[in-house]
Design an enzyme around this catalytic site. Structure first.
Site, short mmCIF file in Angstrom:
data_model
loop_
_atom_site.label_atom_id
_atom_site.label_comp_id
_atom_site.label_asym_id
_atom_site.label_seq_id
_atom_site.Cartn_x
_atom_site.Cartn_y
_atom_site.Cartn_z
N GLU A 13 18.37 121.76 -69.94
CA GLU A 13 18.70 121.97 -68.53
C GLU A 13 19.47 123.26 -68.31
O GLU A 13 20.06 123.48 -67.25
CB GLU A 13 19.49 120.77 -67.98
CG GLU A 13 18.67 119.49 -67.98
CD GLU A 13 19.30 118.37 -67.17
OE1 GLU A 13 20.37 118.57 -66.56
OE2 GLU A 13 18.72 117.28 -67.16
N LYS A 42 16.92 109.70 -58.24
CA LYS A 42 15.82 110.46 -58.83
C LYS A 42 14.51 109.87 -58.33
O LYS A 42 14.22 108.68 -58.58
CB LYS A 42 15.86 110.34 -60.35
CG LYS A 42 17.03 111.03 -61.03
CD LYS A 42 17.09 110.58 -62.49
CE LYS A 42 18.02 111.42 -63.33
NZ LYS A 42 18.26 110.77 -64.66
P1 PGA Z 1 16.83 112.88 -67.81
O1 PGA Z 1 18.32 113.41 -67.72
O2 PGA Z 1 16.04 113.53 -66.76
O3 PGA Z 1 16.40 113.27 -69.21
O4 PGA Z 1 16.91 111.38 -67.64
C1 PGA Z 1 19.03 113.56 -66.52
C2 PGA Z 1 20.13 112.54 -66.41
O5 PGA Z 1 20.32 111.69 -67.29
O6 PGA Z 1 20.83 112.53 -65.40
ZN ZN Z 2 22.07 110.70 -66.19
#
Ligand code: PGA
Ligand code: ZN
Length: 425
Positions: free
Chosen positions: A204, A336
């Site tokens: 990231e 998300k």
């Molecule tokens: P991931 O990580 O997209 O790999 O789940 C982001 C998070 O855990 O917030």
């Molecule tokens: Zn997370």
């Protein structure tokens, strides 16, 4: 305005892995795309990302079946539908799939279609996505949580904790949060270079974590904040994503770097101790996705002074958020889109979170695309917080930059709450 056609293709995310893109075209010729992100530290309760699993193709990661589902069944079902009926379309997609976790058609096929519909509706209205999605009500610019060091599954387990982030507590504007971040991000590079530990970036965009103990990272982060000329805790706060589900095996939490194991009560005590010792304003997933008792222990001890964000705990799933609210297990929800799989369900999760007086934190995935849908989602819903990863890599900057464009578009109507947004209601 009616949907004329829906097409899809396999594109690639920021890790170079296949993902789904859907294109919706309307009868007036306007169109919208939906680009689907992909997580690495996924929760068990997420909607299913359909991959082909054929070892001969893209190491099993191709998404050609999901693409075919979008181009076939989904395209047939949505042809002629009113593009402004997002809720009706999403309900139809859920019904068409017929499974609780969207595993038949694939949550990637469904979400790509749902996002493309939202973008096409904005195009038909001739307004940016945030205006279309929010019905003109969205005016609050988000407070960013920005990663400085990346760990956990995003750095091949090099350190245990997944995200070491900063929050620009004293910033008076969204622009100022980015200036503070710029300064701290580059100061962190200098601190790491000075210690002979600068070694590129993780998934990231945060620095690769060449550390021997988790608490060394706090030290480097505080040094970077001070090196940039800020006072930790007053001008810049810390935010962590422990991603504790990934540390939890056979009933115990493991910090592999330090070869220490903890039961639930001991790990909760460690989280509480860290919040006492460091200027931490937010912790995400301090406990594992089904350790409700552990969550409640952390919440009872520090929920009044620290934001506690459920990611794997809630997976943007309304039923799990309801349980969390009833049991007072957290006080914020990570949002998300691809954990749940439609725009409408994501909006419902945000609205329920807000109705409880909790905070939604709109989030990217570790596998992202160049698309900036979530920047619009955060403003459209007045969510107040946005988490996108670090301050490098194009797929991350695309989101931070899009908020600047939204801010210009909003002009005098733009609001920014700063650190106020972290205060419990
Ligand atoms: P991931 O990580 O997209 O790999 O789940 C982001 C998070 O855990 O917030
Ligand atoms: Zn997370």
């Amino acid at each position: 305005m009616k949907i004329a056609s829906l097409d899809a293709l396999q594109i690639f995310d920021s890790r170079g892995n296949p993902t789904v893109e859907v294109l919706v075209t309307l009868e007036d010729g306007s169109a919208g795309r939906g680009l689907v992100p992909s997580g690495a530290s996924t929760g068990r309760h997420e909607a299913l990302e359909l991959r082909d699993g054929d070892p001969e193709r893209f190491r099993g990661k191709s998404v050609l079946r999901a693409v075919a589902h979008a181009r076939g069944e989904i395209a047939d079902a949505l042809a002629g539908w009113d593009v402004f009926d997002q809720a009706g379309i999403d309900a139809r997609l859920i019904e068409l799939d017929g499974t609780p976790d969207k595993s038949r058609l694939g949550a990637n096929a469904i979400l790509g279609s749902s996002m493309a519909v939202a973008n096409a509706a904005a195009a038909a209205r001739g307004v940016p996505l945030f205006e279309s999605l929010g019905g003109g009500e969205g005016t609050l610019l988000p407070l960013p949580e920005i990663q400085i060091f990346g760990g956990g599954k995003h750095a091949q387990g090099r350190i245990d904790i997944q995200d070491f982030m900063i929050v620009a507590l004293a910033a008076q504007s969204y622009e100022e949060t980015l200036e503070v971040t710029h300064n701290v991000f580059h100061a962190a590079a200098e601190v790491m270079r000075g210690r002979g530990k600068l070694a590129g970036v993780a998934d990231e965009g945060g620095y690769w974590p060449l550390f021997d103990r988790n608490e060394e990272v706090f030290d480097a982060l505080l040094a970077a904040i001070e090196h940039a000329g800020y006072t930790p805790g007053r001008e810049v706060g810390l935010s962590l994503d422990i991603a504790a589900t990934d540390l939890f095996r056979d009933g115990l939490y493991t910090l592999g770097l330090e070869k220490r194991r903890f039961d639930s009560g001991e790990f909760a005590a460690l989280m509480i101790d860290w919040v006492g010792r460091y200027p931490i304003v937010s912790i995400e997933d301090p406990m594992a996705e089904d350790d409700w008792d552990g969550w409640k222990a952390v919440g009872a001890a520090i929920g009044d002074r620290c934001q506690l964000v459920g990611d794997d705990l809630f997976t943007t799933n309304l039923a799990r958020i309801e349980r969390g609210i009833a049991e007072e297990a957290a006080n914020a929800v990570l949002i998300k889109l691809n954990q749940i799989g439609t725009v409408t369900e994501t909006l419902a999760a945000i609205h329920r979170t807000q109705a409880a007086g909790w905070r939604p934190v709109v989030s990217a995935r570790s596998g992202e695309t160049e698309d900036a849908f979530i920047a619009h989602l955060a403003v459209a819903t007045n969510a107040g917080q946005l988490k996108v990863g670090s301050f490098s890599r194009g797929e991350r900057m695309a989101k931070w930059n899009e908020v600047l464009r939204i801010r210009r578009r909003l002009g005098d109507r733009a609001r920014f709450a700063g650190a106020e947004i972290l205060r419990p209601l």
